[in-house]
Design an enzyme around this catalytic site. Structure first.
Site, PDB file in Angstrom:
ATOM      1  N   GLY A 309     125.821 -64.818  -2.643  1.00 53.58           N
ATOM      2  CA  GLY A 309     127.137 -64.262  -2.495  1.00 53.58           C
ATOM      3  C   GLY A 309     126.873 -62.698  -1.737  1.00 53.58           C
ATOM      4  O   GLY A 309     128.098 -62.238  -1.296  1.00 53.58           O
ATOM      5  N   ASP A 310     125.758 -62.466  -1.230  1.00 52.37           N
ATOM      6  CA  ASP A 310     125.569 -61.207  -0.437  1.00 52.37           C
ATOM      7  C   ASP A 310     124.505 -61.385   0.632  1.00 52.37           C
ATOM      8  O   ASP A 310     123.795 -60.617   0.544  1.00 52.37           O
ATOM      9  CB  ASP A 310     125.327 -59.871  -1.105  1.00 52.37           C
ATOM     10  CG  ASP A 310     125.722 -58.866  -0.690  1.00 52.37           C
ATOM     11  OD1 ASP A 310     126.386 -58.941   0.492  1.00 52.37           O
ATOM     12  OD2 ASP A 310     125.494 -57.870  -1.050  1.00 52.37           O
ATOM     13  N   PHE A 311     124.431 -62.534   1.218  1.00 53.11           N
ATOM     14  CA  PHE A 311     123.399 -62.950   2.109  1.00 53.11           C
ATOM     15  C   PHE A 311     123.372 -61.900   3.684  1.00 53.11           C
ATOM     16  O   PHE A 311     123.877 -62.845   4.481  1.00 53.11           O
ATOM     17  CB  PHE A 311     123.249 -64.370   2.568  1.00 53.11           C
ATOM     18  CG  PHE A 311     122.073 -64.750   2.685  1.00 53.11           C
ATOM     19  CD1 PHE A 311     120.718 -64.876   1.790  1.00 53.11           C
ATOM     20  CD2 PHE A 311     121.497 -65.206   4.111  1.00 53.11           C
ATOM     21  CE1 PHE A 311     119.744 -65.444   2.260  1.00 53.11           C
ATOM     22  CE2 PHE A 311     120.407 -65.816   4.249  1.00 53.11           C
ATOM     23  CZ  PHE A 311     119.320 -65.852   3.478  1.00 53.11           C
ATOM     24  N   ASN A 312     123.485 -60.931   3.434  1.00 50.55           N
ATOM     25  CA  ASN A 312     123.643 -60.297   4.706  1.00 50.55           C
ATOM     26  C   ASN A 312     122.483 -59.471   5.155  1.00 50.55           C
ATOM     27  O   ASN A 312     121.256 -59.671   4.960  1.00 50.55           O
ATOM     28  CB  ASN A 312     124.700 -58.876   4.112  1.00 50.55           C
ATOM     29  CG  ASN A 312     124.134 -57.671   3.237  1.00 50.55           C
ATOM     30  OD1 ASN A 312     122.966 -57.420   3.592  1.00 50.55           O
ATOM     31  ND2 ASN A 312     124.429 -57.552   2.109  1.00 50.55           N
TER      32      ASN A 312
END
Length: 541
Positions: A309-312
């Site tokens: 959900g937050d592969f930044n």
């Protein structure tokens, strides 16, 4: 990041270094030598080096997320499962009382509040935001993201994991029913950790049926091997067993009101007023309209999974590799984990990788190629990718503005993505769906062709089933063309394998069958005993 909709003014922790020192000593029995703050959106992170050489990350969750320790426990489970499956995820260190987290009530200047505290393994590397984003690295990002989601989906399905035989893990707890096969007797055991370890060691080299154990809070079903031994974790490569993972609280990840889920883009309407007076507001509204009309009707065709959900660009670590490039060395921050869709993870990864690239539009091609090397998109997913990437920009830009209102003291960190993203967001919008898709899909196809991942003819990669042919020693063919498979190892692995050449010659001379397991482990059976060697001198007869 975590659920920003729930954030209140004084939710983020602000522990002092002396408080951190005290926590590490009291909870984990370790003596800090160096404590250094690390960036975080709404939690508080510290790099901690301790006497004896250990390195860790102390993670202190914000007040709101600390109210849901079951959700944090699920993060621990997912990280552990990814780590067991070979991905570079952190794992939680137990406290002196054997718990993987502790709820601490401390006054950080706003009165006493409760914070969940964990000590996580430290992963070496630098954030990918500081590395040159070559096509090869972007391809690796896409590949790792797809592999991560396919593994996470195994957790939600009660997935099966192969593990190696070695020593019993110190956090295994024996639970449930034990069946002694050769006597047909049944026993029940509910034991504490010490009793469990003692009993499991006693049961070695005897024939038992499946054994229910608990590892790091996860219920597992372990099968005895053919010699009647418990498949133990995780050092020797020659014996393997299956562990079926389950968790009673997986339904918590069905976060229907989670504002950062790409399933919930329409919820941004409650925050759109933070863009009042900004021309960007009209573009955001237009993207949200496209999401409702072109994405929502196709959700039934998307494949479901469990998303990070937050592969930044701040949650992916990289290290230099042997080819003077970089490889992914760490995946951080599972606070946004939720049930979603594979295409969501890909859209998130593409959006954030654009932030650090001098030509952002070109990022999508190699990331997409890497993703499709693991999990090719279906037609509906391909058609919605562009709007989903834009939708993630809308979430980032809008919610960053909202968070600044709540936490003006953290404006610089909160606005990192927003400042970089406005220009890229506008550029994508002005180019339009057709032009951007042409760039992404053509680049992905060309990149895959160079990698040899698909036939040169045809518009879509085709999966080729090869295992049956390999077992039967048949010649592989596709559309009348012969296919050949060659091993592809790094120079270091090739050299290590070559170091066993003399040993292999001796084994051939003795008519002993052997195998070379990845990366360079020589295995063979002699006089009924299995042997495995990872170094030339160890293996020399």
């Amino acid at each position: 990041m975590s659920d920003r909709q729930m954030l209140v003014k004084h939710s983020k922790p602000s522990f002092s270094q002396s408080q951190v020192d005290e926590l590490v000593k009291r909870l984990f029995g370790l003596t800090p030598l160096k404590v250094q703050p690390l960036p975080s959106y709404d939690d508080q992170n510290f790099y901690v080096a301790v006497s004896g050489g250990g390195e860790y990350v102390l993670k202190i969750m914000n007040v709101e997320d600390s109210k849901n320790p079951d959700l944090i426990e699920l993060q621990n489970v997912a990280m552990s499962f990814l780590h067991q499956n070979g991905l570079p995820a952190q794992t939680a260190l137990p406290t002196t009382s054997g718990q993987l987290m502790s709820l601490e009530e401390i006054d950080c200047g706003y009165g006493c509040q409760k914070y969940v505290v964990r000590l996580l393994s430290y992963l070496p590397g630098t954030t990918i935001s500081k590395a040159p984003l070559t096509p090869e690295l972007l391809y690796e990002v896409g590949r790792i993201a797809a592999r991560m989601d396919t593994i996470l989906q195994k957790v939600s399905e009660g997935g099966v994991k192969e593990v190696d035989d070695g020593i019993i893990h110190p956090d295994v707890r024996l639970v449930g029913e034990l069946q002694r096969v050769h006597e047909g007797a049944h026993q029940r055991a509910q034991m504490d950790k010490d009793q469990s370890l003692q009993r499991l060691h006693q049961m070695r080299h005897q024939s038992y049926g499946p054994v229910a154990v608990e590892l790091l809070g996860v219920r597992c079903l372990w099968h005895w091997d053919d010699a009647g031994r418990l498949p133990e974790l995780w050092h020797s490569p020659q014996l393997q067993a299956q562990a079926q993972m389950e968790h009673p609280n997986l339904s918590l990840l069905q976060r229907d009101k989670f504002i950062w889920s790409l399933s919930n883009v329409p919820m941004l309407e409650a925050y759109i007023s933070v863009l009042d007076g900004d021309p960007l507001q009209e573009v955001v509204k237009s993207v949200m309209d496209q999401y409702k009309t072109s994405v929502v009707p196709k959700y039934s065709s998307f494949r479901k999974c469990l998303n990070h959900g937050d592969f930044n660009d701040l949650n992916v670590l990289v290290q230099p590799d042997e080819s003077e490039g970089y490889r992914v060395s760490g995946i951080l921050d599972f606070g946004d984990m939720n049930f979603g869709y594979y295409i969501h993870e890909l859209a998130i990864a593409i959006m954030y990788m654009m932030m650090e690239h001098p030509e952002p539009v070109k990022v999508g091609g190699p990331v997409l190629a890497g993703w499709e090397s693991v999990l090719p998109l279906n037609e509906a997913e391909r058609d919605c990718l562009f709007v989903l990437v834009l939708s993630r920009f809308c979430q980032s830009l809008t919610l960053a503005r909202h968070s600044v209102i709540l936490h003006p003291e953290n404006t610089e960190y909160l606005m990192i993505s927003s400042k970089k993203g406005i220009h890229i967001f506008r550029q994508l919008w002005e180019l339009g769906k057709k032009q951007v898709e042409k760039i992404w899909f053509q680049c992905a196809a060309q990149f895959s062709d160079r990698k040899g991942l698909r036939p040169a003819s045809g518009n879509r990669p085709r999966p080729v089933i090869i295992m049956a042919a390999l077992r039967e020693r048949r010649q592989l063919t596709h559309e009348g063309q012969k296919l050949y498979i060659q091993q592809d190892f790094s120079a270091a692995v090739k050299e290590k394998r070559r170091s066993f050449n003399k040993v292999c010659e001796r084994l051939i001379g003795l008519n002993i069958r052997f195998f070379m397991r990845f990366p360079a482990v020589l295995t063979f059976t002699y006089n009924g005993e299995k042997h495995a060697f990872q170094a030339f001198m160890d293996g020399l007869p």
